[in-house]
Design a protein around this motif. Sequence first.
Motif, PDB file in Angstrom:
ATOM      1  N   UNK A 273       0.759  -1.245  -0.062  1.00  0.00           N
ATOM      2  CA  UNK A 273       0.118   0.042  -0.008  1.00  0.00           C
ATOM      3  C   UNK A 273       0.697   1.357   0.017  1.00  0.00           C
ATOM      4  N   UNK A 274       0.752   2.194  -1.122  1.00  0.00           N
ATOM      5  CA  UNK A 274       1.524   3.230  -1.164  1.00  0.00           C
ATOM      6  C   UNK A 274       0.841   4.394  -1.391  1.00  0.00           C
ATOM      7  N   UNK A 275       1.180   5.402  -0.171  1.00  0.00           N
ATOM      8  CA  UNK A 275       0.252   6.853  -0.331  1.00  0.00           C
ATOM      9  C   UNK A 275       1.236   7.681  -1.311  1.00  0.00           C
ATOM     10  N   UNK A 276       0.788   7.992  -2.024  1.00  0.00           N
ATOM     11  CA  UNK A 276       1.667   8.839  -2.923  1.00  0.00           C
ATOM     12  C   UNK A 276       1.107  10.287  -3.814  1.00  0.00           C
ATOM     13  N   UNK A 277       1.749  11.152  -3.962  1.00  0.00           N
ATOM     14  CA  UNK A 277       1.223  12.267  -4.740  1.00  0.00           C
ATOM     15  C   UNK A 277       2.351  12.255  -6.238  1.00  0.00           C
ATOM     16  N   UNK A 278       2.862  11.001  -6.563  1.00  0.00           N
ATOM     17  CA  UNK A 278       3.939  11.183  -7.463  1.00  0.00           C
ATOM     18  C   UNK A 278       3.239  10.517  -8.631  1.00  0.00           C
ATOM     19  N   UNK A 279       3.122  11.498  -9.895  1.00  0.00           N
ATOM     20  CA  UNK A 279       2.433  10.975 -11.149  1.00  0.00           C
ATOM     21  C   UNK A 279       3.532  10.104 -11.800  1.00  0.00           C
ATOM     22  N   UNK A 280       4.971  10.271 -11.412  1.00  0.00           N
ATOM     23  CA  UNK A 280       5.801   9.336 -12.221  1.00  0.00           C
ATOM     24  C   UNK A 280       5.623   7.831 -11.772  1.00  0.00           C
ATOM     25  N   UNK A 281       5.393   7.761 -10.146  1.00  0.00           N
ATOM     26  CA  UNK A 281       5.350   6.588  -9.721  1.00  0.00           C
ATOM     27  C   UNK A 281       4.154   5.811 -10.296  1.00  0.00           C
ATOM     28  N   UNK A 282       3.040   6.652 -10.429  1.00  0.00           N
ATOM     29  CA  UNK A 282       1.803   5.817 -10.909  1.00  0.00           C
ATOM     30  C   UNK A 282       2.077   5.411 -12.285  1.00  0.00           C
ATOM     31  N   UNK A 283       2.655   6.275 -13.255  1.00  0.00           N
ATOM     32  CA  UNK A 283       2.777   5.866 -14.481  1.00  0.00           C
ATOM     33  C   UNK A 283       3.697   4.693 -14.661  1.00  0.00           C
ATOM     34  N   UNK A 284       4.659   4.609 -13.887  1.00  0.00           N
ATOM     35  CA  UNK A 284       5.763   3.792 -14.068  1.00  0.00           C
ATOM     36  C   UNK A 284       5.194   2.304 -13.506  1.00  0.00           C
ATOM     37  N   UNK A 285       4.488   2.451 -12.294  1.00  0.00           N
ATOM     38  CA  UNK A 285       4.354   1.206 -11.560  1.00  0.00           C
ATOM     39  C   UNK A 285       2.733   0.753 -11.960  1.00  0.00           C
ATOM     40  N   UNK A 286       2.000   1.660 -12.464  1.00  0.00           N
ATOM     41  CA  UNK A 286       0.633   1.175 -12.966  1.00  0.00           C
ATOM     42  C   UNK A 286      -0.222   0.393 -11.799  1.00  0.00           C
ATOM     43  N   UNK A 287      -0.315   1.128 -10.458  1.00  0.00           N
ATOM     44  CA  UNK A 287      -0.824  -0.005  -9.415  1.00  0.00           C
ATOM     45  C   UNK A 287      -2.395   0.389  -9.476  1.00  0.00           C
ATOM     46  N   UNK A 288      -3.178  -0.377  -8.866  1.00  0.00           N
ATOM     47  CA  UNK A 288      -4.454  -0.203  -8.480  1.00  0.00           C
ATOM     48  C   UNK A 288      -4.405   1.070  -7.903  1.00  0.00           C
ATOM     49  N   UNK A 289      -5.432   1.979  -8.431  1.00  0.00           N
ATOM     50  CA  UNK A 289      -5.503   3.440  -7.675  1.00  0.00           C
ATOM     51  C   UNK A 289      -6.817   3.469  -6.870  1.00  0.00           C
TER      52      UNK A 289
END
Length: 272
Positions: A214-230
């Motif tokens: 479970x990752x709390x984040x603000x980081x768009x790069x992280x989302x684009x790179x790891x493509x998690x469930x959001x």
Amino acid sequence: MDTVIEPGMEIRVEGLCKAFDDRAVLRGVDLAIPSGNFVAVVGGSGCGKTVLLNHVLGLLQPDRGRVLVAAPDLPGCPLVDLADLGPNDLDDLHTHWGVVFQRNALFSGTVLDNIGLWLEEVRHLGEAAIADIAAEVLGAVGLPAGRDFLDSRVDSLSGGMAKRIAIARALAMNPRCMFFDEPTTGLDPVTAAQIQDLLLSTHGDAASGLRTTVIITHDKDLLSRLRPRVVMLHDGQVSFDGPFEAFEASESPIIRPYFELMPVLHQRGAGG
Ligand SMILES: Nc1ncnc2c1ncn2[C@@H]1O[C@H](COP(=O)(O)OP(=O)(O)O)[C@@H](O)[C@H]1O
Ligand SMILES: [Mg+2]
């Protein structure tokens, strides 16, 4: 104690409400996280992401609603309501969870002191066993495991190194769940990308088994790179819950502006 058998479920949050000084922060959060999930919790600054995490960790108590978590020490690994647990039960549960706090929460001391903390206090391991595990988890986060490094003080480390130590310390207990609060915030883009890759590697793989991450984040790069469930929090509730691809493509008037405005590290330059 009431327990619920729900095979494959790790965390279930039901109707969670929390207010501080009459200001409602969480207004009925519902969230189910199956074991082995890789999920990012997003939402504007101050929307309650850390407050939600602190409820899941049992560090805050709900005003209304409940948080159920898998209890691996009970037969059949049922879900238990955190509100039913005493301090010792909660301590036992915590041994199955690795938490990387936003400011790392390293204490002043050496690398080895930090990594060995719970191995000594909870597992009662001796020096040699701790050194072995330290070498293994430092290797896993891409840090040297030599005596010089083990004996170096954490106060002098860069932000990226401190983050790696915090991740190594969390890994040392071989947890079934890993929680990260804004793991890339404040890091330069190159270091942030390295930490993003670490989030995937600590998650595990099909062969060795997957952790719940479970990752709390603000980081768009992280989302684009790891493509998690959001999972997006907005106005104290879950306003989106689905794959990154659907989040990215969403035309929702809540999601679109948020996603467009999410900071992209490489556009802010190093150190941004
Ligand atoms: N212990 C507390 N006492 C009072 N207010 C708090 C407390 N913890 C959090 N808050 C408030 O709750 C809101 C959500 O905080 P937080 O979950 O930290 O936001 P974020 O989504 O940025 O992690 C903020 O307005 C914060 O000031
Ligand atoms: Mg926060």
